[in-house]
Design a protein around this motif. Sequence first.
Motif, PDB file in Angstrom:
ATOM      1  N   LEU A  34       0.825  -1.203   0.000  1.00  0.00           N
ATOM      2  CA  LEU A  34       0.000   0.000   0.000  1.00  0.00           C
ATOM      3  C   LEU A  34       0.865   1.262   0.000  1.00  0.00           C
ATOM      4  O   LEU A  34       0.527   2.267  -0.645  1.00  0.00           O
ATOM      5  CB  LEU A  34      -0.933  -0.002   1.211  1.00  0.00           C
ATOM      6  N   ARG A  38       0.529   4.149  -2.934  1.00  0.00           N
ATOM      7  CA  ARG A  38       0.249   5.555  -2.601  1.00  0.00           C
ATOM      8  C   ARG A  38       1.372   6.455  -3.103  1.00  0.00           C
ATOM      9  O   ARG A  38       1.105   7.503  -3.727  1.00  0.00           O
ATOM     10  CB  ARG A  38       0.077   5.699  -1.096  1.00  0.00           C
ATOM     11  N   ARG A  60      -6.721   8.591  -0.041  1.00  0.00           N
ATOM     12  CA  ARG A  60      -7.849   8.427   0.889  1.00  0.00           C
ATOM     13  C   ARG A  60      -8.318   6.979   0.933  1.00  0.00           C
ATOM     14  O   ARG A  60      -8.684   6.464   2.001  1.00  0.00           O
ATOM     15  CB  ARG A  60      -9.002   9.338   0.466  1.00  0.00           C
ATOM     16  N   ALA A  61      -8.318   6.303  -0.217  1.00  0.00           N
ATOM     17  CA  ALA A  61      -8.755   4.902  -0.254  1.00  0.00           C
ATOM     18  C   ALA A  61      -7.825   3.999   0.546  1.00  0.00           C
ATOM     19  O   ALA A  61      -8.272   3.039   1.194  1.00  0.00           O
ATOM     20  CB  ALA A  61      -8.834   4.429  -1.710  1.00  0.00           C
ATOM     21  N   ILE A  62      -6.545   4.313   0.506  1.00  0.00           N
ATOM     22  CA  ILE A  62      -5.557   3.490   1.217  1.00  0.00           C
ATOM     23  C   ILE A  62      -5.608   3.761   2.715  1.00  0.00           C
ATOM     24  O   ILE A  62      -5.401   2.844   3.524  1.00  0.00           O
ATOM     25  CB  ILE A  62      -4.154   3.754   0.634  1.00  0.00           C
ATOM     26  N   GLU A  63      -5.900   5.006   3.086  1.00  0.00           N
ATOM     27  CA  GLU A  63      -5.952   5.360   4.505  1.00  0.00           C
ATOM     28  C   GLU A  63      -7.048   4.548   5.201  1.00  0.00           C
ATOM     29  O   GLU A  63      -8.217   4.595   4.837  1.00  0.00           O
ATOM     30  CB  GLU A  63      -6.254   6.851   4.639  1.00  0.00           C
ATOM     31  N   PHE A  65      -7.566   1.427   5.107  1.00  0.00           N
ATOM     32  CA  PHE A  65      -8.008   0.245   4.357  1.00  0.00           C
ATOM     33  C   PHE A  65      -7.689  -1.036   5.128  1.00  0.00           C
ATOM     34  O   PHE A  65      -6.568  -1.234   5.589  1.00  0.00           O
ATOM     35  CB  PHE A  65      -7.312   0.225   2.997  1.00  0.00           C
ATOM     36  N   PRO A  67      -7.861  -4.988   4.364  1.00  0.00           N
ATOM     37  CA  PRO A  67      -8.134  -5.924   3.275  1.00  0.00           C
ATOM     38  C   PRO A  67      -8.888  -7.160   3.731  1.00  0.00           C
ATOM     39  O   PRO A  67      -8.834  -7.555   4.901  1.00  0.00           O
ATOM     40  CB  PRO A  67      -6.736  -6.294   2.781  1.00  0.00           C
ATOM     41  N   GLN A  89      -9.933  -4.800  -4.530  1.00  0.00           N
ATOM     42  CA  GLN A  89     -10.478  -4.289  -3.277  1.00  0.00           C
ATOM     43  C   GLN A  89     -10.261  -2.786  -3.129  1.00  0.00           C
ATOM     44  O   GLN A  89     -11.141  -2.058  -2.651  1.00  0.00           O
ATOM     45  CB  GLN A  89      -9.847  -5.032  -2.100  1.00  0.00           C
ATOM     46  N   LEU A  90      -9.103  -2.309  -3.550  1.00  0.00           N
ATOM     47  CA  LEU A  90      -8.840  -0.874  -3.449  1.00  0.00           C
ATOM     48  C   LEU A  90      -9.725  -0.078  -4.404  1.00  0.00           C
ATOM     49  O   LEU A  90     -10.218   1.009  -4.048  1.00  0.00           O
ATOM     50  CB  LEU A  90      -7.370  -0.595  -3.745  1.00  0.00           C
ATOM     51  N   ARG A  93     -13.065   1.154  -3.379  1.00  0.00           N
ATOM     52  CA  ARG A  93     -13.100   2.302  -2.486  1.00  0.00           C
ATOM     53  C   ARG A  93     -12.885   3.629  -3.236  1.00  0.00           C
ATOM     54  O   ARG A  93     -12.912   4.693  -2.620  1.00  0.00           O
ATOM     55  CB  ARG A  93     -12.017   2.146  -1.405  1.00  0.00           C
TER      56      ARG A  93
END
Length: 357
Positions: A34, A38, A60-63, A65, A67, A89-90, A93
């Motif tokens: 991740l 990013r 923002r999607a990774i923050e 997250f 899995p 999955q990411l 989001r």
Amino acid sequence: MSLSAFDHPILSAMLGDPEIAALFSVEAEIGALLRFERALAEVQAGLGLIPGEAADGIARAIEGFVPDIAALARGAARDGVVIPALLVQLRERLEPRHRQWLHWGATSQDAIDTGLVLRLKPALAHLDARLGAVIAALETLERRFGARPIMGRTRMQDALPIPAGHRIAAWRGPLERLSERLPAIGQAVLRVQLGGPVGTLESAGGKAEALRQGLAGALDLKASPRSWQAERDGLVGLALWLAEVSASLGKLGQDMALMALDGSLAIAGGGGSSAMAHKANPVRAELLVSLARYNGALAPAMLAAMTNEFERSGATWTLEWLTLPQMLATTGGGLRLAGELVGQVTRIGTEGERDDG
């Protein structure tokens, strides 16, 4: 029951290194992947390769997250790598208009190799610290006992008396030289991998070099002038160094076990026996020999992984995943045990010459 002794709930206390184990947990691996995704998006946005709002959306999607590990496992079993399932999955989001920019121009190997390097960096720092501690402990041992006479032995037979410091120096010397070589190992290994599908990073056009440099800076790694996805000599050099460290520690363990047998060395806190209460087994010394032989057996597997096909090999890449973490764990465990073992020595020399100072 675990398949590996290094994460076995019982055997890991004998053989393992908790710090190395943590760096190769699934949480650490996904965290590194991740971090790559990013940083890639942010650097690409800075170079005008993807929209800035897309990079913000990816961040923002990774923050926060979390899995679905079971889905990642199913995807890896299907695809041979975890990245496609992770991206699915990411992207769920992300706003639809931003989804195409996630992982843009990159390939699974870019994320996985760079994710490995992100974890190797603290792993090498940890091994360096452990190695320095063992060297310092041996220096202390030499100051305490180095002037005492012991029997020198050649071909397992009594030869001529020598000062104990002569033997201790033979334990310490290879470790010092290996410590001196580690910075060069790090220079060769701790490099960003970024090449795209076939290693040419064609998606970045004339900005490929700037993208590699920017990503390296964002991740605090070295830049590489080109993709190293088919050039595995850096990782193999690390593996051979790990095997040499283990072999050097095995020499120390073997000598100490034999010296405990003939009474020229005493170790506090030896292991107990289930049948003979009078025994104090040199457990740590024995384990160092086992770990040395194990890492020596693993090293050829990493050499075999250099014979990859063309621009990317699935077979040899998987072989690295099976081998390198085990070698790191073996070396970390060996350095931990060696530090403990050297600290347990209460006497070197003839019986009765005890020094607890």
